[in-house]
Write an enzyme that holds these catalytic residues in place. Structure first.
Site, PDB file in Angstrom:
ATOM      1  N   ASP A 392       0.859  -1.173   0.000  1.00 44.70           N
ATOM      2  CA  ASP A 392       0.000   0.000   0.000  1.00 44.70           C
ATOM      3  C   ASP A 392       0.902   1.231   0.000  1.00 44.70           C
ATOM      4  OD1 ASP A 392      -2.947   0.967   0.516  1.00 44.70           O
ATOM      5  OD2 ASP A 392      -1.675   2.158   1.851  1.00 44.70           O
ATOM      6  N   ASN A 400      -2.832  12.795  -2.816  1.00 38.65           N
ATOM      7  CA  ASN A 400      -3.878  13.268  -3.729  1.00 38.65           C
ATOM      8  C   ASN A 400      -4.380  14.649  -3.342  1.00 38.65           C
ATOM      9  OD1 ASN A 400      -4.130  11.406  -5.766  1.00 38.65           O
ATOM     10  ND2 ASN A 400      -5.577  10.110  -4.677  1.00 38.65           N
ATOM     11  N   ASP A 409      -2.518   9.849 -10.156  1.00 41.52           N
ATOM     12  CA  ASP A 409      -2.534   8.742 -11.122  1.00 41.52           C
ATOM     13  C   ASP A 409      -1.132   8.468 -11.658  1.00 41.52           C
ATOM     14  OD1 ASP A 409      -5.214   8.493 -10.773  1.00 41.52           O
ATOM     15  OD2 ASP A 409      -5.789   9.532 -12.629  1.00 41.52           O
ATOM     16  N   GLU A 436      -4.916   2.533  -4.039  1.00 44.25           N
ATOM     17  CA  GLU A 436      -3.463   2.577  -3.966  1.00 44.25           C
ATOM     18  C   GLU A 436      -2.875   1.284  -3.444  1.00 44.25           C
ATOM     19  OE1 GLU A 436      -4.917   4.236   0.010  1.00 44.25           O
ATOM     20  OE2 GLU A 436      -5.567   4.132  -2.063  1.00 44.25           O
TER      21      GLU A 436
END
Length: 532
Positions: A392, A400, A409, A436
């Protein structure tokens, strides 16, 4: 991007799904027969063209060999006559000098005799008499040259050391009288007791051979040369002053041809200028000389090339017509094949879309579940361990929020590339599990191997140095959880994933940017972590 696991897991498709078997059986032989017929016709045309052109090429080369042989024979005869006349003049003069001597009372008479002999032979530059120390005694010129003499010349040293009365032909030199290039022909002069008294030399003009060579018709890239049998170049057409006196001993004529035959023809690349020529060569019988005449391969085959071009063009047009006819004949059959191929490609593309994540290119959960089912069964049959790594991205929500979803992205794609690069075997499967979170399925791998791969992934992500101001480290890191077990055939996929996920949770709970291993011993879960 290749997807090896996908190749093993995707269902295969066959043309039978789109066309009836009977249609394929009817169409395939006809298409093959048409292609075979067209290919046979074209091959026959090419074969006939090749045979005709090869026969014509051999004829032109044979004609050139005959012409080359005739030319070298004429050159050899002319060269032999040229040197023989000079040799006869020297022989008569040496006989006279050895009887009467060359004292001061006779020198005026000798000078006039030398001058008359030079005037009677166009090839002579001059006649010169040297004493035993190499000093000028009498010449065909009115004024006696001054200078250190010729004791250092090769021909003079030769006669000092050899009692032979045979004429000696030396390497081309520049005359010390007027600087003109000459080929020295010399004879030893002895006294009445046979002791060395000097040298009588006749210089043959280099320009004489240049005019002699120009009297023969050769192409612009052709060449002619006169050389000694040891390979020393005396004269050449085209005349290049820097090449006079150089050695051709390592050339094809002297290295390989002359040892086998004193005359002949051969085609090879010139050692002097790199041009491919057909050489005719001949060694003189009376003197240690070799003549050679050569025509360039391009000029010999120039007319053949024109014929070959026209013939090839005609055959090409015929083949084009046959090909167009065949193309029209089988076009409709190939249209159907293209449709089938397009359908197969579209189906494969759809299958790829259905089993892979469009952003990262990694396998998605659907392909992951297929792979788990296959590897559970394989591990149980082969009694081999199966490992899973769950990972992760640390603090990805902050990433973000800070940089935006577009940059987020891009970050996911970079991390996915790092994960993919660490999967070295075809059987390893990298998966975007969701958001993620990623997974790596490692067949035939124990917990130590899984931990090694996990650490490689962690370091690979760190090495990318993706800036992340919301992370304590200042750049993007990942946390990883590893789990490994030996499938038995009655295992639960959900439990397998949950245990790897539990190890991932422990890695994040213990400070992130680390790998954790979950092992089950005696029903008690133990956690091991590998820090940076």
């Amino acid at each position: 991007m290749p997807y090896p696991i996908q190749d093993a897991l995707l269902p295969t498709r066959h043309d039978d799904q789109y066309h009836a078997p009977g249609d394929a059986l009817k169409r395939l032989p006809l298409r093959k027969a048409a292609v075979l017929f067209i290919a046979t016709v074209c091959l026959c045309l090419c074969a006939l063209l090749y045979l005709q052109l090869e026969q014509s090429r051999r004829h032109d080369l044979n004609q050139a060999r005959v012409a080359s042989s005739n030319l070298t024979r004429a050159m050899a005869q002319q060269a032999e006559d040229t040197f023989m006349k000079a040799d006869l003049v020297l022989t008569s003069l040496v006989d006279w000098i050895q009887v009467d001597g060359f004292g001061p009372p006779l020198r005026s008479r000798l000078q006039k005799t030398f001058a008359r002999r030079v005037q009677s032979l166009d090839q002579l530059h001059g006649i010169l008499l040297f004493d035993q120390k190499g000093q000028w005694i009498v010449t065909s010129f009115e004024d006696l040259p001054r200078g250190p003499g010729v004791a250092d010349r090769e021909y003079f040293k030769f006669h000092q050391q050899n009692v032979s009365s045979v004429a000696h032909i030396g390497a081309a030199i520049r005359s010390r009288e007027n600087g003109e290039w000459i080929i020295p022909v010399s004879k030893r002069v002895n006294d009445k007791n046979g002791e060395f008294q000097g040298v009588l030399l006749a210089g043959i003009k280099m320009s004489y051979f240049d005019q002699f060579f120009k009297s023969f018709s050769i192409d612009d890239k052709g060449s002619m040369f006169l050389g000694l049998t040891d390979g020393t170049l005396l004269a050449r057409r085209p005349f290049v002053e820097s090449q006079i006196g150089t050695s051709l001993a390592k050339g094809e004529v002297f290295q390989n041809l002359l040892p086998r035959a004193t005359s002949g023809e051969a085609m090879f690349t010139s050692l002097v200028d790199g041009v491919v020529r057909l050489y005719g060569y001949r060694q003189l019988d009376a003197y240690p000389l070799v003549v050679s005449a050569a025509s360039s391969r391009d000029s010999i085959l120039a007319e053949w090339h024109d014929t070959a071009f026209r013939s090839s063009l005609i055959v090409a047009l015929v083949m084009l017509g046959v090909g167009l006819f065949g193309w029209v004949f089988i076009r409709q059959l190939r249209v159907g094949e293209r449709v089938e191929a397009d359908l197969r490609q579209a189906q494969e593309a759809l299958e790829l879309i259905a089993t892979h994540d469009s952003l990262t290119g990694l396998a998605n959960r659907r392909l992951f579940e297929r792979a788990l089912d296959v590897e559970f069964g394989r591990g149980a049959r082969q009694h081999s361990p199966l490992s899973l790594i769950m990972l992760d991205i640390d603090f990805f929500k902050r990433y973000n929020d800070t940089y935006g979803h577009v940059v987020g992205d891009h970050c996911l794609a970079q991390v996915a590339r790092a994960v993919k690069d660490c999967c070295h075997r075809k059987a390893d499967l990298a998966v975007r599990y969701g958001g993620e979170e990623f997974a790596v399925l490692l067949p035939d791998t124990d917990i130590h191997g899984a931990m090694t791969i996990a650490e490689q992934i962690r370091r690979s992500v760190m090495a990318k140095n993706i800036s992340h101001t919301g992370s304590p480290t200042g750049y993007v890191t990942v946390s990883l959880g590893c789990y490994s077990f030996m499938p038995t055939g009655r295992d639960s996929m959900d439990v397998f994933i949950q245990r790897a996920d539990a190890a991932l949770y422990q890695a994040k709970h213990s400070g992130r940017n680390r790998s954790a291993v979950l092992s089950l011993e005696g029903g008690i879960a133990e956690l091991m972590r590998s820090d940076r």
